[in-house]
Design a protein around this motif. Sequence first.
Motif, PDB file in Angstrom:
ATOM      1  N   VAL A 184      -7.155  11.455  -1.961  1.00  0.00           N
ATOM      2  CA  VAL A 184      -8.108  10.807  -1.053  1.00  0.00           C
ATOM      3  C   VAL A 184      -9.352  11.680  -0.947  1.00  0.00           C
ATOM      4  O   VAL A 184      -9.263  12.910  -0.856  1.00  0.00           O
ATOM      5  N   CYS A 187      -1.622   8.464  -9.342  1.00  0.00           N
ATOM      6  CA  CYS A 187      -1.744   9.154  -8.059  1.00  0.00           C
ATOM      7  C   CYS A 187      -3.128   9.791  -7.963  1.00  0.00           C
ATOM      8  O   CYS A 187      -3.449  10.700  -8.735  1.00  0.00           O
ATOM      9  N   SER A 203       1.997  11.994   0.736  1.00  0.00           N
ATOM     10  CA  SER A 203       1.546  13.153   1.507  1.00  0.00           C
ATOM     11  C   SER A 203       2.320  14.384   1.059  1.00  0.00           C
ATOM     12  O   SER A 203       3.543  14.344   0.898  1.00  0.00           O
ATOM     13  N   LYS A 220      -3.339  14.380   1.022  1.00  0.00           N
ATOM     14  CA  LYS A 220      -3.096  12.947   1.027  1.00  0.00           C
ATOM     15  C   LYS A 220      -3.536  12.336  -0.307  1.00  0.00           C
ATOM     16  O   LYS A 220      -4.592  12.679  -0.834  1.00  0.00           O
ATOM     17  N   HIS A 221      -2.712  11.416  -0.812  1.00  0.00           N
ATOM     18  CA  HIS A 221      -2.983  10.740  -2.077  1.00  0.00           C
ATOM     19  C   HIS A 221      -2.649   9.257  -1.946  1.00  0.00           C
ATOM     20  O   HIS A 221      -1.838   8.863  -1.089  1.00  0.00           O
ATOM     21  N   LYS A 222      -3.256   8.504  -2.822  1.00  0.00           N
ATOM     22  CA  LYS A 222      -2.990   7.067  -2.866  1.00  0.00           C
ATOM     23  C   LYS A 222      -2.509   6.682  -4.257  1.00  0.00           C
ATOM     24  O   LYS A 222      -2.879   7.316  -5.247  1.00  0.00           O
ATOM     25  N   ALA A 260       1.205   5.395  -0.194  1.00  0.00           N
ATOM     26  CA  ALA A 260       0.510   6.656   0.051  1.00  0.00           C
ATOM     27  C   ALA A 260       1.498   7.798  -0.120  1.00  0.00           C
ATOM     28  O   ALA A 260       2.688   7.662   0.160  1.00  0.00           O
ATOM     29  N   VAL A 286       0.859  -1.180   0.000  1.00  0.00           N
ATOM     30  CA  VAL A 286       0.000   0.000   0.000  1.00  0.00           C
ATOM     31  C   VAL A 286       0.899   1.235   0.000  1.00  0.00           C
ATOM     32  O   VAL A 286       1.711   1.424   0.912  1.00  0.00           O
TER      33      VAL A 286
END
Length: 243
Positions: free
Chosen positions: A120, A117, A59, A73-75, A57, A55
């Motif tokens: 959130v 990317c 920031s 915040k991104h995933k 992430a 996972v």
Amino acid sequence: MSEHKSMELNLQNNSRGIWLVKVPKFLQKEWSQCSQGTEVGRLSISRCPKKRSAVIAFSMNEDLDGVKKMPRKHKFIQHEIKQCLGVFSEAEDSTPGIEPGSSKVNLEGKIIQKFECQPVMDADYVRLKQEVRKAAAIPQRTSIAIDRPINVFKPISHHKHVVADTERQANGVKNFRADRDKVLDMLFAAFEKHQYYNIKDLQKITKQPITFLKEILTEVCSYNMKAPHRNTWELKPEYRHYR
């Protein structure tokens, strides 16, 4: 065929792995304004027992100027790589003995991971979308009220050629026959602009008596009796420059 100049390719970084990441437009704008070497954010990679892949992430750096106006915040969403991709760079070759202006190409590495990317869905993202929607709703052109009329040109009630024709008719001056070749030149010049004319328009153009004008028209033109160009004249096929 154009000749292509042969160039050497530096393959020293052939074994280097590179991530290909697609970022949102607002991130691209923010990063393009940062100076070289600025820290734009940090990645966190964690392992989840229930998932095969890690996972990831991202920031944003809180010290950036525009970070307060965008999601922090991104995933990372992983995608499958279906083709062989690489990253190349081209720079000016400053090696001694090389022709000035020559460039060298380096292979920086090959793509081993492909991600997207995505922000959130939190309060920061909702606020950003609302601002984008409000900006899109603002019209680019607006109307304003003026207190006085503005004329960009002076209107003319009587044009010069209309006044000249009116005075000539009032004085009883009739149209005299001009030279036949001059009339033909005027007719051919008119039919270069339009294909069909009625007799009144041709008379205004040539300023010739109607009987004399019809004599010339019957020689070089055809009279249409059917729709959609009924009661109009057009050049005969042997006088046309079009089909």
